[in-house]
Every structure is written in structure tokens, then in C-alpha cells.
Design an enzyme around this catalytic site. Structure first.
Site, PDB file in Angstrom:
ATOM      1  N   ASP A   1      -0.470  -5.615   0.417  1.00 43.30           N
ATOM      2  CA  ASP A   1      -1.782  -5.867  -0.176  1.00 43.30           C
ATOM      3  C   ASP A   1      -1.677  -7.181  -0.942  1.00 43.30           C
ATOM      4  O   ASP A   1      -0.716  -7.395  -1.690  1.00 43.30           O
ATOM      5  CB  ASP A   1      -2.178  -4.751  -1.149  1.00 43.30           C
ATOM      6  CG  ASP A   1      -2.700  -3.513  -0.454  1.00 43.30           C
ATOM      7  OD1 ASP A   1      -3.296  -3.661   0.632  1.00 43.30           O
ATOM      8  OD2 ASP A   1      -2.525  -2.410  -0.997  1.00 43.30           O
TER       9      ASP A   1
ATOM     10  N   LEU B   1       5.250 -18.733 -18.832  1.00 42.28           N
ATOM     11  CA  LEU B   1       4.771 -18.711 -17.451  1.00 42.28           C
ATOM     12  C   LEU B   1       5.838 -18.448 -16.396  1.00 42.28           C
ATOM     13  O   LEU B   1       5.568 -17.758 -15.410  1.00 42.28           O
ATOM     14  CB  LEU B   1       4.028 -20.009 -17.137  1.00 42.28           C
ATOM     15  CG  LEU B   1       2.726 -20.200 -17.908  1.00 42.28           C
ATOM     16  CD1 LEU B   1       2.082 -21.525 -17.529  1.00 42.28           C
ATOM     17  CD2 LEU B   1       1.778 -19.049 -17.685  1.00 42.28           C
TER      18      LEU B   1
ATOM     19  N   VAL C   1       2.435 -15.598 -23.492  1.00 39.43           N
ATOM     20  CA  VAL C   1       3.354 -15.261 -22.406  1.00 39.43           C
ATOM     21  C   VAL C   1       3.923 -16.555 -21.816  1.00 39.43           C
ATOM     22  O   VAL C   1       3.214 -17.548 -21.637  1.00 39.43           O
ATOM     23  CB  VAL C   1       2.679 -14.389 -21.322  1.00 39.43           C
ATOM     24  CG1 VAL C   1       1.600 -15.149 -20.559  1.00 39.43           C
ATOM     25  CG2 VAL C   1       3.710 -13.821 -20.364  1.00 39.43           C
TER      26      VAL C   1
ATOM     27  N   CYS D   1       0.860  -1.177   0.000  1.00 37.76           N
ATOM     28  CA  CYS D   1       0.000   0.000   0.000  1.00 37.76           C
ATOM     29  C   CYS D   1       0.902   1.234   0.000  1.00 37.76           C
ATOM     30  O   CYS D   1       1.779   1.366   0.863  1.00 37.76           O
ATOM     31  CB  CYS D   1      -0.901   0.001   1.229  1.00 37.76           C
ATOM     32  SG  CYS D   1      -1.842   1.529   1.414  1.00 37.76           S
TER      33      CYS D   1
END
Length: 129
Positions: free
Chosen positions: A41, A58, A56, A34
């Protein structure tokens, strides 16, 4: 040598670029900080995309996501930054990133962001009787 977090996303050639199909990737352990409090978070990311010429890779995605764990970021900004970075390397026909953040101060936040390649329309869904 252990893997280290980094922002270098890698791709590989789409094995069926002539077909529209959806790849769904669930990332249950996303963490950032945060920017107001410095507290962590936590979120579950749901990535859905229709690849064009590239997908993409992995492991690079895992290391990329890991690179956010010590970065301060608002939920809205980090969700859109991840989407922008992924679309820049993959150049998909369509991509949606949904970030479901865990409760903070009694509030759950979900941020969804989308990219659509100009001129691409999703195929119609076939409904069987």
C-alpha cells in the site's frame, strides 16, 4: 555505512519555543503492506505540527517511515500509530497526520488523526484586507 530503517525517532530543541508556528512535512513515498493480501500500500503522508520544546529530526523520521515498508497494517491503525509515536517523542502543542493512500480496488482512503496538548488553543488567524 548505509542507513537502515529503524523506529528510533530523534528530536532537536525548538529554536523558538516561545512562538506558535507550524511545521509542515510532506512524505510522498510511504509504503506498508496490506495485512489481508500482503500487497504493498502506498501513501503520501502530510505531517503538520506546532512544536513545543522539541522538533522531529528529519533523517530519523525518514528511517522511521522506511521501517513500515515490510509491515502489515490497516490504514487507520498505521496512521494513528505514527501519530502516537511522533507525539510521544516531540510532545507538540498540536499535531495532525493525514495519510492519503493510493487507489486500491477502485477506492481511495484518506485517514486524518490529530493530537492537541491539553489547554492549548490555536492562535487566531489574521485576515488582512
Amino acid at each position: 555505512m548505509p542507513s537502515q530503517p529503524n523506529r528510533e525517532l530523534e528530536t532537536f530543541a525548538n529554536p523558538l519555543p516561545e512562538r506558535d508556528y507550524t511545521i509542515r512535512i510532506r512524505i510522498p513515498e510511504f509504503t506498508c503492506l496490506c495485512p489481508k493480501t500482503g500487497q504493498p500500500d502506498f501513501a503520501t503522508l502530510q505531517l503538520e505540527y506546532v512544536p513545543d520544546q522539541a522538533c522531529v529530526e528529519l533523517k530519523s523520521l525518514k528511517l522511521y517511515i522506511w521501517s513500515y515498508r515490510d509491515q502489515g497494517a490497516f490504514h487507520e491503525a498505521v496512521t494513528n500509530q505514527i501519530l502516537d509515536d511522533l507525539t510521544a517523542v516531540c510532545k507538540p502543542r498540536f499535531m495532525r497526520l493525514t495519510a492519503e493512500f493510493n487507489v486500491r480496488g477502485g477506492i481511495y482512503t484518506t485517514v486524518a488523526a490529530e493530537y492537541r496538548q491539553p489547554g492549548w488553543d490555536a492562535p487566531k488567524i489574521v485576515r488582512l484586507p
